[in-house]
Design a protein around this motif. Structure first.
Motif, PDB file in Angstrom:
ATOM      1  N   LEU A  64      -1.147   5.206   6.280  1.00  0.00           N
ATOM      2  CA  LEU A  64      -0.182   5.640   7.188  1.00  0.00           C
ATOM      3  C   LEU A  64       0.855   5.278   7.166  1.00  0.00           C
ATOM      4  CD1 LEU A  64      -3.142   5.380  10.168  1.00  0.00           C
ATOM      5  CD2 LEU A  64      -2.167   7.193   8.829  1.00  0.00           C
ATOM      6  N   LEU A  65       0.726   4.113   6.493  1.00  0.00           N
ATOM      7  CA  LEU A  65       2.386   3.057   6.181  1.00  0.00           C
ATOM      8  C   LEU A  65       2.927   4.322   5.451  1.00  0.00           C
ATOM      9  CD1 LEU A  65       1.694  -0.123   6.007  1.00  0.00           C
ATOM     10  CD2 LEU A  65       2.760   0.321   7.451  1.00  0.00           C
ATOM     11  N   ARG A  66       2.622   5.138   3.955  1.00  0.00           N
ATOM     12  CA  ARG A  66       3.356   6.051   3.527  1.00  0.00           C
ATOM     13  C   ARG A  66       3.909   6.593   4.123  1.00  0.00           C
ATOM     14  NH1 ARG A  66      -0.582   3.455  -0.366  1.00  0.00           N
ATOM     15  NH2 ARG A  66      -1.984   5.861  -0.058  1.00  0.00           N
ATOM     16  N   VAL A  67       2.833   7.524   5.144  1.00  0.00           N
ATOM     17  CA  VAL A  67       3.372   8.506   5.576  1.00  0.00           C
ATOM     18  C   VAL A  67       4.535   7.981   6.792  1.00  0.00           C
ATOM     19  CG1 VAL A  67       2.374  10.601   7.645  1.00  0.00           C
ATOM     20  CG2 VAL A  67       0.829   9.602   6.005  1.00  0.00           C
ATOM     21  N   PRO A  98      11.188   9.124  14.952  1.00  0.00           N
ATOM     22  CA  PRO A  98      10.757   7.512  14.796  1.00  0.00           C
ATOM     23  C   PRO A  98       9.598   7.843  14.939  1.00  0.00           C
ATOM     24  CG  PRO A  98      12.476   8.063  17.453  1.00  0.00           C
ATOM     25  CD  PRO A  98      12.092   9.465  15.957  1.00  0.00           C
ATOM     26  N   VAL A  99       8.566   6.528  15.058  1.00  0.00           N
ATOM     27  CA  VAL A  99       7.110   6.552  14.252  1.00  0.00           C
ATOM     28  C   VAL A  99       6.564   5.335  14.692  1.00  0.00           C
ATOM     29  CG1 VAL A  99       5.474   6.925  12.855  1.00  0.00           C
ATOM     30  CG2 VAL A  99       7.425   7.766  12.233  1.00  0.00           C
ATOM     31  N   LEU A 100       5.055   4.794  14.827  1.00  0.00           N
ATOM     32  CA  LEU A 100       5.458   3.143  15.821  1.00  0.00           C
ATOM     33  C   LEU A 100       3.113   3.694  15.071  1.00  0.00           C
ATOM     34  CD1 LEU A 100       5.195   0.668  16.978  1.00  0.00           C
ATOM     35  CD2 LEU A 100       3.826   2.653  19.538  1.00  0.00           C
ATOM     36  N   LEU A 101       2.927   2.272  14.240  1.00  0.00           N
ATOM     37  CA  LEU A 101       1.010   3.029  14.132  1.00  0.00           C
ATOM     38  C   LEU A 101       1.196   1.457  14.662  1.00  0.00           C
ATOM     39  CD1 LEU A 101      -1.207   3.419  12.812  1.00  0.00           C
ATOM     40  CD2 LEU A 101      -0.168   1.306  10.737  1.00  0.00           C
ATOM     41  N   LEU A 102       0.033   1.548  15.451  1.00  0.00           N
ATOM     42  CA  LEU A 102      -0.814   0.907  16.656  1.00  0.00           C
ATOM     43  C   LEU A 102      -2.029   0.859  16.071  1.00  0.00           C
ATOM     44  CD1 LEU A 102       0.092   2.639  20.193  1.00  0.00           C
ATOM     45  CD2 LEU A 102       1.135   0.270  18.899  1.00  0.00           C
ATOM     46  N   GLY A 103      -2.480  -0.736  16.721  1.00  0.00           N
ATOM     47  CA  GLY A 103      -4.283  -0.572  16.250  1.00  0.00           C
ATOM     48  C   GLY A 103      -4.788  -0.839  17.532  1.00  0.00           C
ATOM     49  N   ARG A 104      -6.024  -1.879  17.965  1.00  0.00           N
ATOM     50  CA  ARG A 104      -6.527  -1.647  19.004  1.00  0.00           C
ATOM     51  C   ARG A 104      -5.872  -2.473  19.763  1.00  0.00           C
ATOM     52  NH1 ARG A 104      -9.771  -3.248  14.377  1.00  0.00           N
ATOM     53  NH2 ARG A 104      -9.538  -5.836  15.350  1.00  0.00           N
ATOM     54  N   ARG A 105      -6.398  -2.126  20.953  1.00  0.00           N
ATOM     55  CA  ARG A 105      -5.221  -2.789  22.193  1.00  0.00           C
ATOM     56  C   ARG A 105      -3.853  -2.508  22.826  1.00  0.00           C
ATOM     57  NH1 ARG A 105      -9.151  -6.140  20.129  1.00  0.00           N
ATOM     58  NH2 ARG A 105      -6.965  -7.469  18.587  1.00  0.00           N
ATOM     59  N   ALA A 118       2.730  -1.417  12.956  1.00  0.00           N
ATOM     60  CA  ALA A 118       4.025  -1.386  12.102  1.00  0.00           C
ATOM     61  C   ALA A 118       4.925  -0.429  13.186  1.00  0.00           C
ATOM     62  CB  ALA A 118       3.784  -0.462  10.406  1.00  0.00           C
ATOM     63  N   ARG A 119       6.269  -0.035  12.891  1.00  0.00           N
ATOM     64  CA  ARG A 119       6.870   0.755  13.153  1.00  0.00           C
ATOM     65  C   ARG A 119       8.367   0.856  12.480  1.00  0.00           C
ATOM     66  NH1 ARG A 119       9.816  -2.696  12.319  1.00  0.00           N
ATOM     67  NH2 ARG A 119      11.168  -4.272  13.547  1.00  0.00           N
ATOM     68  N   ASN A 120       9.283   2.336  12.641  1.00  0.00           N
ATOM     69  CA  ASN A 120      10.200   2.182  11.412  1.00  0.00           C
ATOM     70  C   ASN A 120      12.129   2.094  12.708  1.00  0.00           C
ATOM     71  OD1 ASN A 120      10.715   4.108  13.232  1.00  0.00           O
ATOM     72  ND2 ASN A 120      10.667   6.065  11.628  1.00  0.00           N
ATOM     73  N   ALA A 121      12.708   2.162  12.021  1.00  0.00           N
ATOM     74  CA  ALA A 121      13.822   1.315  12.679  1.00  0.00           C
ATOM     75  C   ALA A 121      14.543   2.166  13.613  1.00  0.00           C
ATOM     76  CB  ALA A 121      15.245   1.472  11.122  1.00  0.00           C
ATOM     77  N   LEU A 122      14.368   4.180  13.455  1.00  0.00           N
ATOM     78  CA  LEU A 122      14.094   4.818  14.589  1.00  0.00           C
ATOM     79  C   LEU A 122      13.611   4.533  15.534  1.00  0.00           C
ATOM     80  CD1 LEU A 122      14.449   8.338  13.204  1.00  0.00           C
ATOM     81  CD2 LEU A 122      16.412   6.930  14.395  1.00  0.00           C
ATOM     82  N   LEU A 123      12.349   3.618  15.724  1.00  0.00           N
ATOM     83  CA  LEU A 123      11.329   3.656  16.746  1.00  0.00           C
ATOM     84  C   LEU A 123      12.664   2.498  17.798  1.00  0.00           C
ATOM     85  CD1 LEU A 123       9.250   2.074  17.918  1.00  0.00           C
ATOM     86  CD2 LEU A 123       8.813   3.799  18.358  1.00  0.00           C
ATOM     87  N   THR A 124      12.824   1.114  16.799  1.00  0.00           N
ATOM     88  CA  THR A 124      13.450   0.177  17.766  1.00  0.00           C
ATOM     89  C   THR A 124      14.610   1.166  18.047  1.00  0.00           C
ATOM     90  OG1 THR A 124      14.574  -0.585  15.888  1.00  0.00           O
ATOM     91  CG2 THR A 124      11.992  -1.665  16.244  1.00  0.00           C
ATOM     92  N   GLN A 139      -6.750   2.582  14.216  1.00  0.00           N
ATOM     93  CA  GLN A 139      -5.710   2.488  13.824  1.00  0.00           C
ATOM     94  C   GLN A 139      -4.985   4.685  14.103  1.00  0.00           C
ATOM     95  OE1 GLN A 139      -3.856   0.771  10.621  1.00  0.00           O
ATOM     96  NE2 GLN A 139      -5.398  -0.387  10.179  1.00  0.00           N
ATOM     97  N   ARG A 140      -3.980   4.465  14.734  1.00  0.00           N
ATOM     98  CA  ARG A 140      -3.192   5.655  15.305  1.00  0.00           C
ATOM     99  C   ARG A 140      -1.415   5.851  14.324  1.00  0.00           C
ATOM    100  NH1 ARG A 140      -4.356   4.184  20.303  1.00  0.00           N
ATOM    101  NH2 ARG A 140      -2.107   4.777  21.963  1.00  0.00           N
ATOM    102  N   LEU A 141      -0.962   6.354  14.395  1.00  0.00           N
ATOM    103  CA  LEU A 141       0.060   6.586  13.821  1.00  0.00           C
ATOM    104  C   LEU A 141       0.664   7.452  14.654  1.00  0.00           C
ATOM    105  CD1 LEU A 141       2.087   6.182  11.625  1.00  0.00           C
ATOM    106  CD2 LEU A 141       1.972   8.128  10.797  1.00  0.00           C
TER     107      LEU A 141
END
Length: 232
Positions: free
Chosen positions: A67-70, A77-84, A89-95, A205-207
């Motif tokens: 998912l990090l490679r994707v 903008p992309v955000l990787l979320l886990g439980r709760r 992880a996130r990319n610079a565009l998301l911030t 985990q979801r992107l």
């Protein structure tokens, strides 16, 4: 009658005196109540909760390398979320879009409900936030033994009356797929569709990908926003 259950059987279910609930009963109740797919799945979790001890939630969750490679291959903008709702992880565009650092291991849900910037930046905050509460309820149904998740819900309900009100509405959603409209101080109005990507072997985990319409004002402004973020 609509669920094809006898009054005695239904009463035992309501009163918690029915030790097991079959799939046929869940389906019958789902039809009678007019539940959608997510609500039906939530009812299954409530009818047959996972029987296990308290969840071991002390170890940090590791971001999935695939998912990090994707994420690294996308120019949105992309955000990787886990439980709760923990940020993995996130990319610079998301911030740049949200105006917050979104550091790994911080809580996206705490930012969404407790940081005033979230309400300022997300124009349709109420729609998005209400869906996030529904997603929390769905996750609690899947993991009733997750003590940190239950504590987070308790914290947010106490801190934000909107969370308490939406929680008491009992709605459930699988993912917060509500589109986002952003009021950005530099790039101006931005509009995104929200798509979630997860691997079949790890639904925890979801992107979260902020998609844009081709040739839209948002699509044209994103490269400028990325350059501005790099300079700043």
């Amino acid at each position: 009658m609509l669920g094809a259950l006898s009054p005695d059987h239904y009463s035992r279910i309501e009163q918690g005196r029915q030790p097991t609930i079959s799939e046929d009963v869940v389906e019958g109740l789902s039809r009678a109540l007019g539940l959608d797919d997510i609500e039906r799945e939530h009812l299954r979790y409530l009818a047959a909760p996972v029987r296990r001890g308290p969840r071991d939630d002390s170890a940090p969750q590791r971001a999935d390398p695939g998912l990090l490679r994707v994420m690294d291959s996308l120019d949105v903008p992309v955000l990787l979320l886990g439980r709760r709702g923990v940020i993995l992880a996130r990319n610079a565009l998301l911030t740049a879009v949200l105006g917050a650092p979104m550091e790994p291991e911080s809580s996206f849900l705490r930012w969404l409900f407790l940081d005033p910037l979230a309400r300022e930046r997300i124009v349709n905050w109420a729609d998005f936030a209400a869906a996030a509460v529904g997603a929390m309820r769905y996750e609690v149904g899947r993991h009733p033994g997750d003590r940190r998740l239950v504590a987070l819900v308790t914290e947010l309900r106490a801190a934000d009356p909107d969370v308490a009100r939406w929680w008491d509405d009992l709605g459930v959603t699988d993912r917060t797929s509500v589109g986002k409209r952003i009021a950005h101080p530099v790039a101006g109005p931005l509009e995104f569709g929200i798509e979630s990507v997860e691997k079949p072997h790890d639904p925890e985990q979801r992107l979260v990908v902020y998609t844009v319409e081709p040739d839209s004002p948002t699509a044209r402004n994103l490269p400028l926003l990325a350059a501005w973020e790099t300079v700043s």
